[in-house]
Design a protein around this motif. Sequence first.
Motif, short mmCIF file in Angstrom:
data_model
loop_
_atom_site.label_atom_id
_atom_site.label_comp_id
_atom_site.label_asym_id
_atom_site.label_seq_id
_atom_site.Cartn_x
_atom_site.Cartn_y
_atom_site.Cartn_z
N THR A 178 58.30 -14.07 -17.13
CA THR A 178 58.06 -14.61 -15.93
C THR A 178 58.37 -16.00 -15.95
O THR A 178 58.80 -16.58 -15.21
N THR B 143 61.68 -17.53 -16.41
CA THR B 143 62.61 -17.62 -15.62
C THR B 143 62.27 -18.43 -14.56
O THR B 143 63.07 -19.20 -13.82
N TYR B 144 60.91 -18.59 -14.01
CA TYR B 144 60.50 -19.46 -12.91
C TYR B 144 61.14 -20.96 -13.47
O TYR B 144 61.40 -21.69 -12.57
N GLY C 92 62.39 -10.60 -11.12
CA GLY C 92 61.21 -10.45 -11.97
C GLY C 92 60.02 -9.43 -11.55
O GLY C 92 60.19 -8.99 -10.50
N THR C 93 58.91 -9.81 -12.47
CA THR C 93 57.90 -8.94 -12.37
C THR C 93 57.21 -9.27 -11.10
O THR C 93 56.36 -8.72 -10.19
N ASN C 94 56.84 -10.66 -10.74
CA ASN C 94 56.28 -11.22 -9.55
C ASN C 94 56.86 -10.69 -8.39
O ASN C 94 56.15 -10.58 -7.40
N THR D 112 59.97 -4.64 -12.58
CA THR D 112 60.61 -5.68 -13.19
C THR D 112 62.17 -5.85 -13.21
O THR D 112 62.72 -6.75 -12.72
N GLU E 76 64.35 -11.44 -15.60
CA GLU E 76 63.88 -10.69 -16.37
C GLU E 76 64.35 -9.35 -16.74
O GLU E 76 64.76 -8.58 -15.85
N HIS F 210 49.55 -11.76 -10.77
CA HIS F 210 50.27 -11.77 -9.49
C HIS F 210 50.10 -10.64 -8.81
O HIS F 210 50.10 -10.70 -7.36
#
Length: 483
Positions: A114, A117-118, A136-138, A152, A177, A456
């Motif tokens: 995560t 990627t950010y 992604g996960t968030n 994800t 992700e 998150h």
Amino acid sequence: MKLRDLLEGIPVLSATADLELEIPNVSYDSRATRPGDLFVAMRGFATDGHAFIGKAAAAGAAAVVCEEPPADGAVPYVQVENSRRSLAVIGANFFGHPARSMTMAAVTGTNGKTSTTYLLKAILEQEAGAKVGLIGTNQNMIGAEVIPTERTTPESFELQRLFAQMRDAGCTHVVMEVSSHALALDRVYGVEYAVGVFTNLTQDHLDFHKTMEAYCDAKAILFRHCAVGVVNADDSWTGRLLADATCRRFSYAVKAPADLRAENVVLKAEGISFDAVTNTERVPISVGIPGGFMVYNTLDVLGAALALGIPLEKSADALSRVPHVKGRVEVVPTPGKDYTILIDYAHSPDGLQNVLTAVKGFAKGRTVALFGCGGDRDKTKRPKMGKIAADIADFVVVTSDNPRTEKPGDIIADILPGLEGSDTPHVVIEDRVEAIHWIMDHAQPGDVIALCGKGHETYQEINHVKHHMDEREIVAEYLAAGK
């Protein structure tokens, strides 16, 4: 779209369906099937979609894609070797192969996906002027627009739909992700990436993969479908990961020889700094996110950016301005208090070790760990996480995470053997909200309290129901009540 066009690129073993049939939509869940749909029957981790062909037919499915023809012949079918891969190809065909019109970047690994990627999204936006889609996960994002996510990496058809949304919104790049589940279950089948990033491999998801070797081999699939693989040379699994890789390799490391290295590393409460060194240049890097693990998360981002044509100096400029990633060593406001509370998604042994080690490095008082383990997941990591907490923290609170269908007390009982024989004091408080309240009541000056596992997430999953639980709100409301 005609059925024939949806099946382009898929080997068909046999068919009774009319290939000139017009298909308005595709489904893979019989409960969501509508009249005229093409239903794809897939074999799943827990269920087999072939068992629901009858329900899909009753709901009005015009045809079925399957590995085994329906016994009663009640619905026209197309027999294929692999329904999962077929769904991925059908999705790409249905939405016009959206990934081909964007520059694709993928990140896989146990921890750090995560954050990576950010950070990469920020560099691409600030230094390349790109409009970036993030998966992604968030959360999922189209530029600045946030789209909630359930997993994800979405199922392949939904993933292609999301790619199409991003393409239609003008995205030039996608950073995503890619979980080991997604690779093993062909959710990203057929997608080719400009760059693939490997962060690390530590114990997680063995309830699904069973062995670390199988877990690694699932991750390795990505490196047969990317042009450049940016990999962690300090990770012991990298050799196996690259055994059958077809991509160009670019390595990064802190300890081992590599194409990109971190030297003169400085870790502080405010963040990290180091020199990024290649054969031809040395560039100072500073990121306002603390923790030794962030050195690796930053190196892999720098490597990916280089592979996408962005020089180190430009990446360094962007990284110096990036904000914290939600749920990753995130400071929760505690106005008027002489202790600090952090939220982190750490839910694996390595993740817990990373965040507690980071906290230990800057805490003026005690390092306090509050954590649990997820239900219906790898049980062998539970005592390991208990031992890690006892070895690093000065005080431990064992509580519940997402128990799912397990009893929280049973999960906690699996954690506690890891704390046996340790001098580190601990308490067990099963209710997570009560546990947070308790540790706030018993905090000492200078303490750094790490709430680990939720990150998150703003819910707690119990018996398939997600109950609202945002640890930021829990802390704020307790303080507002004068506690």
